[in-house]
Design an enzyme around this catalytic site. Structure first.
Site, mmCIF file in Angstrom:
data_model
loop_
_atom_site.group_PDB
_atom_site.id
_atom_site.type_symbol
_atom_site.label_atom_id
_atom_site.label_comp_id
_atom_site.label_asym_id
_atom_site.label_seq_id
_atom_site.Cartn_x
_atom_site.Cartn_y
_atom_site.Cartn_z
ATOM 1 N N CYS B 134 1.178 -1.182 0.116
ATOM 2 C CA CYS B 134 -0.055 -0.001 -0.024
ATOM 3 C C CYS B 134 0.934 1.356 0.123
ATOM 4 O O CYS B 134 1.313 1.725 1.108
ATOM 5 C CB CYS B 134 -0.910 0.060 1.326
ATOM 6 N N CYS B 137 -0.674 4.162 2.104
ATOM 7 C CA CYS B 137 -0.105 3.808 3.745
ATOM 8 C C CYS B 137 1.236 4.329 4.049
ATOM 9 O O CYS B 137 1.636 4.856 5.004
ATOM 10 C CB CYS B 137 -0.253 2.600 4.025
ATOM 11 N N ASP B 138 2.119 3.872 3.268
ATOM 12 C CA ASP B 138 3.835 3.754 3.741
ATOM 13 C C ASP B 138 4.458 4.444 2.832
ATOM 14 O O ASP B 138 5.709 4.683 3.092
ATOM 15 C CB ASP B 138 4.186 2.350 3.659
#
Lengths: 303, 303
Positions: B134, B137-138
């Site tokens: 992701c 997300c990261d």
């Protein structure tokens, strides 16, 4: 006339605008044709609370957000009234409008549906002078007056709820003894003190002088006739697919709605139908949008 | 355990929340179960620009708007992880969770899909320590670093575009010589000066000490192997339907996706599937929502 678009989209309601949004993102060369205002039927919807992500929004505002979204992606709407569609010898789709013809490899028909008429005496005569097919367009003219809604579906009950906010008194006449509308709408309606439901009741004639002043009704179980003094008659008895210009080019059902598969493909290769004019459509905004998604994704693969 | 709901909805992504919205408006007695966060896969989507009406919105914000919409209509989400579903002798649907069982007359399965793994050495070992599924997300952890995206679909290309905003250098390795992603994403990607595309390239091994520091790649036409120094590996090679708990209760396709008709009915009466876990799903947010609309409207008629 020489240019050949990848896609011609007819109609700029939620389906047509979504088709434009997806076609923009896929960098397809398309033309989106609309004869009136962008938004389709939702323009006349006072409040939309079943389009996921917008808790409560007017149909007009939602239509505007959709059009802004289309424009954000570089899309635009071309004003033109469609006269006919046909296939060329090469299998191209030709869209004939009052301002010229357009050629495209594929076609998405997304012209929606139109309010159905009652067909009673006085209806046409007083249309726009007390007879309305759109409570949210015209309701404001009936502040502190008495109105009647004819119908029993979602739109009829929504219209009655809307009118009850401004009218002194609202009747709602339905030919059966229960509404088709969703239950929470019914609950809302029946809680309103200035609304009176007339079951098993049909309109017979709309009367007036310059404007509507009465409606004749018949109780269809007993045959009993009554006349009510009303200032406005709001007719909400369904809609008809806007598919006349399609002729018999693609397969339709008995109602004139276009028959498609789950990819929104019609009986003619490269012609798609999306939205309320599709046979079996649930006639919900999100469903119309999803139809357009399916159509453009399939076109994207085909081209 | 004695209470019988009209509908049990499993999963609170766009499909599940839309099912809740429609069930709320229809005044159905329902329970909406979710094991994690509301929103499903879109939570991890940096930017959504193909959900009609929102020109550009983060998936997280869109998920929040959907949840607010659900709550606006009086709906709520019950936290519970599903262990199994089965039919009772009376044809009721029993949903077994870690915190008890629920009975319902009808069931909507809307648990979506999950990111697929590459299955190469180092992938599991460095998961969360340089390996991510992701980017949104990261990605922020890789500011001014070098990353590689594995994949060639919309998500892979979107991830690379996103990472290019913060990373010094982004590779994208795809096993074929053209992307499956929509063209405007490809155009965007190829215009970025700090992105390098590696065609016909597959990951062989992810290497590092505490964290990822390199990836071994193979050119699948020539067999040539290379090692690249990278700080992060973003894997975007598709997803698997979250249907294990369904067992063989309803018919599935070879991928484990649930087979339905256009009303989202599965092979078992009263069980529906909506969203990305549906066989043939176009895996688009609006399509998932429209699935839920079709399911609840059908349930509303059936009950």
């Amino acid at each position: 006339m020489n240019k050949i678009y990848d896609v011609a989209i007819i109609g700029a309601g939620p389906a047509g605008m979504t088709a434009g949004i997806y076609a923009s993102r896929a960098q397809l060369d398309y033309i989106l044709l609309e004869k009136g205002f962008a938004g389709g039927q939702i323009i006349n919807t006072y409040e939309v609370e079943n389009y996921t992500g917008f808790s409560s929004i007017s149909g007009f505002d939602l239509a505007q957000k959709m059009q802004e979204h289309l424009q954000y992606l570089g899309g635009s709407i071309t004003m033109a009234e469609i006269k006919a569609i046909r296939l060329t010898e090469n299998g191209l789709k030709e869209v004939e409008t009052e301002s010229g013809s357009f050629l495209a490899k594929t076609l998405i028909i997304a012209t929606g549906a139109t309010a159905r008429k009652l067909g009673v005496p006085g209806e046409e005569q007083f249309s726009g002078r007390g007879v309305s097919y759109c409570a949210t367009c015209d309701g404001a003219f009936y502040k502190d007056k008495t109105t009647i809604v004819i119908g029993g579906g979602d739109v009829a009950v929504e219209d009655a709820i809307y009118l009850a906010r401004m009218c002194k008194k609202v009747y709602i006449a339905h030919r059966r003894d229960e509404f088709r509308a969703v239950k929470n709408l019914q609950t809302k309606l029946l809680a309103l003190p200035n609304v009176e439901v007339l079951w098993f009741t049909e309109a017979e004639e709309i009367k007036g002088n310059d404007f509507v002043n009465a409606i004749s009704l018949v109780q269809n179980q007993t045959g009993e006739k009554t006349e009510l003094a009303v200032d406005g008659v709001f007719i909400a008895v369904g809609s008809t697919p806007n598919t006349e210009f399609v002729g018999d080019l693609v397969e339709k059902d008995g109602q004139g709605s276009i028959i498609t598969n789950s990819k929104c493909q019609t009986s003619v290769d490269g012609i798609y139908a999306a939205g309320d004019l599709r046979s079996g459509s649930v006639r919900q905004i999100m469903a119309a949008c999803a139809d357009a998604v399916a159509a453009v994704m399939d076109i994207d693969k085909q081209l």
